[in-house]
Scaffold this motif. Sequence first.
Motif, mmCIF file in Angstrom:
data_model
loop_
_atom_site.group_PDB
_atom_site.id
_atom_site.type_symbol
_atom_site.label_atom_id
_atom_site.label_comp_id
_atom_site.label_asym_id
_atom_site.label_seq_id
_atom_site.Cartn_x
_atom_site.Cartn_y
_atom_site.Cartn_z
ATOM 1 N N LEU A 109 0.897 -1.197 -0.156
ATOM 2 C CA LEU A 109 -0.067 0.092 0.146
ATOM 3 C C LEU A 109 0.978 1.319 0.084
ATOM 4 O O LEU A 109 0.469 2.289 -0.724
ATOM 5 C CB LEU A 109 -0.823 0.022 1.207
ATOM 6 N N LEU A 110 1.781 1.270 0.872
ATOM 7 C CA LEU A 110 2.550 2.605 1.071
ATOM 8 C C LEU A 110 3.358 2.608 -0.154
ATOM 9 O O LEU A 110 3.666 3.812 -0.746
ATOM 10 C CB LEU A 110 3.713 2.481 2.293
ATOM 11 N N LYS A 111 4.001 1.624 -0.770
ATOM 12 C CA LYS A 111 4.624 2.005 -2.184
ATOM 13 C C LYS A 111 3.966 2.229 -3.330
ATOM 14 O O LYS A 111 4.334 2.994 -4.008
ATOM 15 C CB LYS A 111 5.303 0.624 -2.598
ATOM 16 N N SER A 112 2.439 1.754 -3.328
ATOM 17 C CA SER A 112 1.493 2.141 -4.464
ATOM 18 C C SER A 112 1.135 3.555 -4.297
ATOM 19 O O SER A 112 0.642 4.205 -5.207
ATOM 20 C CB SER A 112 0.326 1.539 -4.143
ATOM 21 N N LEU A 113 1.276 4.237 -3.039
ATOM 22 C CA LEU A 113 1.034 5.825 -2.818
ATOM 23 C C LEU A 113 1.903 6.446 -3.565
ATOM 24 O O LEU A 113 1.565 7.965 -3.521
ATOM 25 C CB LEU A 113 1.036 6.211 -1.374
ATOM 26 N N ASP A 114 3.107 6.277 -3.859
ATOM 27 C CA ASP A 114 4.047 6.995 -4.487
ATOM 28 C C ASP A 114 3.462 7.978 -5.642
ATOM 29 O O ASP A 114 3.064 7.244 -6.561
ATOM 30 C CB ASP A 114 5.109 6.469 -4.894
ATOM 31 N N GLY A 115 3.375 9.225 -5.803
ATOM 32 C CA GLY A 115 2.683 9.887 -7.004
ATOM 33 C C GLY A 115 1.460 10.059 -6.950
ATOM 34 O O GLY A 115 0.776 10.717 -7.689
ATOM 35 N N LYS A 116 0.615 9.579 -5.805
ATOM 36 C CA LYS A 116 -0.758 9.476 -5.725
ATOM 37 C C LYS A 116 -1.147 11.091 -5.068
ATOM 38 O O LYS A 116 -0.234 11.457 -4.214
ATOM 39 C CB LYS A 116 -1.397 8.483 -5.063
ATOM 40 N N LYS A 117 -2.099 11.418 -5.456
ATOM 41 C CA LYS A 117 -2.857 12.536 -4.750
ATOM 42 C C LYS A 117 -3.443 12.021 -3.499
ATOM 43 O O LYS A 117 -4.569 11.308 -3.623
ATOM 44 C CB LYS A 117 -3.840 13.399 -5.454
ATOM 45 N N VAL A 118 -2.868 12.189 -2.131
ATOM 46 C CA VAL A 118 -3.476 11.723 -1.033
ATOM 47 C C VAL A 118 -3.914 12.623 0.118
ATOM 48 O O VAL A 118 -3.395 13.695 0.375
ATOM 49 C CB VAL A 118 -2.413 10.917 -0.171
ATOM 50 N N GLY A 119 -5.160 12.900 0.305
ATOM 51 C CA GLY A 119 -5.782 13.687 1.136
ATOM 52 C C GLY A 119 -5.757 13.602 2.778
ATOM 53 O O GLY A 119 -5.924 12.321 3.005
ATOM 54 N N VAL A 120 -5.247 14.520 3.314
ATOM 55 C CA VAL A 120 -5.272 14.173 4.815
ATOM 56 C C VAL A 120 -5.702 15.725 5.649
ATOM 57 O O VAL A 120 -5.592 16.601 4.835
ATOM 58 C CB VAL A 120 -3.792 13.952 5.601
ATOM 59 N N GLN A 121 -6.196 15.497 6.538
ATOM 60 C CA GLN A 121 -6.483 16.747 7.548
ATOM 61 C C GLN A 121 -5.255 17.304 8.118
ATOM 62 O O GLN A 121 -4.225 16.525 8.582
ATOM 63 C CB GLN A 121 -7.381 16.568 8.605
ATOM 64 N N ALA A 122 -5.020 18.841 7.741
ATOM 65 C CA ALA A 122 -3.988 19.460 8.262
ATOM 66 C C ALA A 122 -3.542 19.353 9.668
ATOM 67 O O ALA A 122 -4.639 19.187 10.604
ATOM 68 C CB ALA A 122 -4.079 20.984 8.046
ATOM 69 N N GLY A 123 -2.444 19.191 10.088
ATOM 70 C CA GLY A 123 -1.984 19.062 11.452
ATOM 71 C C GLY A 123 -2.360 17.836 12.206
ATOM 72 O O GLY A 123 -1.916 17.780 13.437
ATOM 73 N N THR A 124 -2.493 16.832 11.561
ATOM 74 C CA THR A 124 -2.797 15.480 12.119
ATOM 75 C C THR A 124 -1.727 14.571 12.030
ATOM 76 O O THR A 124 -0.732 14.903 11.258
ATOM 77 C CB THR A 124 -4.046 14.680 11.219
ATOM 78 N N THR A 125 -1.784 13.460 12.888
ATOM 79 C CA THR A 125 -0.679 12.251 12.658
ATOM 80 C C THR A 125 -0.691 11.737 11.375
ATOM 81 O O THR A 125 0.324 11.342 10.685
ATOM 82 C CB THR A 125 -1.088 11.381 13.765
ATOM 83 N N HIS A 126 -2.059 11.888 10.490
ATOM 84 C CA HIS A 126 -2.037 11.027 9.583
ATOM 85 C C HIS A 126 -1.285 11.725 8.419
ATOM 86 O O HIS A 126 -0.248 11.272 7.536
ATOM 87 C CB HIS A 126 -3.819 11.061 8.878
ATOM 88 N N ALA A 127 -0.987 13.264 8.646
ATOM 89 C CA ALA A 127 -0.477 14.085 7.844
ATOM 90 C C ALA A 127 1.242 13.706 8.039
ATOM 91 O O ALA A 127 1.853 13.519 7.119
ATOM 92 C CB ALA A 127 -0.675 15.482 7.922
ATOM 93 N N HIS A 128 1.662 13.635 9.337
ATOM 94 C CA HIS A 128 2.724 13.291 9.563
ATOM 95 C C HIS A 128 3.297 12.243 9.305
ATOM 96 O O HIS A 128 4.671 11.803 8.660
ATOM 97 C CB HIS A 128 3.110 13.341 11.112
ATOM 98 N N PHE A 129 2.503 10.951 9.288
ATOM 99 C CA PHE A 129 2.887 9.611 8.954
ATOM 100 C C PHE A 129 3.233 9.685 7.428
ATOM 101 O O PHE A 129 4.295 8.970 7.087
ATOM 102 C CB PHE A 129 1.743 8.570 9.262
#
Length: 264
Positions: free
Chosen positions: A130-150
């Motif tokens: 999954l993580l390898k497949s995200l390379d180059g993808k447009k990925v949405g996250v909420q600003a300032g969250t752990t999801h963004a930092h990850f």
Amino acid sequence: MKLKVLSLLAFLAAGVSSSFAAGELSIGTEGAYPPWSMADAAGNVTGFDADVGAALCAKLDRKCRFVVQAFDGLIPALKAKRFDVIISGMSITEERKKEINFSIGYAELANMFVAPKGSDLAGIKDIDTLLKSLDGKKVGVQAGTTHAHFLEKRVPGADLKTYDTLDQMQIDLATGRIDTAFADLSALQDFLAKPDGQNFQLVDVKIQSTYDSSLGEGIGVGIAQDNTALKAEIDKALCELVADGSIGKASEKWFKTDISLPCK
């Protein structure tokens, strides 16, 4: 933002000091992240965070007052003493602990991705692929969250799109402006239950905080670093609320599962 909330924030921004000693616990929360925290047109807050806050106030024999604030502004507002604590589904992380203190962790929910049905991401079953497949993808996250930092740490090749609110992210997901979104399971289930989410599905990979420290140590109450007395009171109250089943009951109500963490 609601007028009632704006007036309250303007008043607080003028430099009002902590109200805890006066018999009130003021709680900063986002108010736009269902089912954790939702604020209505009148400024009333509901959700899991509101139930935890109400239970905590009852234990501490204090009156609750909720203050709605954008998620990425919660820590600066706490440091400016605009409210006493943060209860807003906030994960405990080393980075955040440099700025504020936290209670014990009292809850944790898995983190997941959502993607269009039939997409190359939708059928992935393991985290490394999954993580390898995200390379180059447009990925949405909420600003300032752990999801963004990850994602900044683990997938630097992703085209990361940050949003102030969950609703904004969901709109871009539904209209195809982003390929996938990363959030906690409850937020994604909320999206999938809406008409806009009917052509989407969860990627069957749950990412727990134990996978990477950037995802934190569970959800905690944010407290000013110099307020050690309040931290001690809150830790004791949270332990009691976990032990008596109050946190578990609230999470069953909002998430249909018990996400409470045992007191350490």
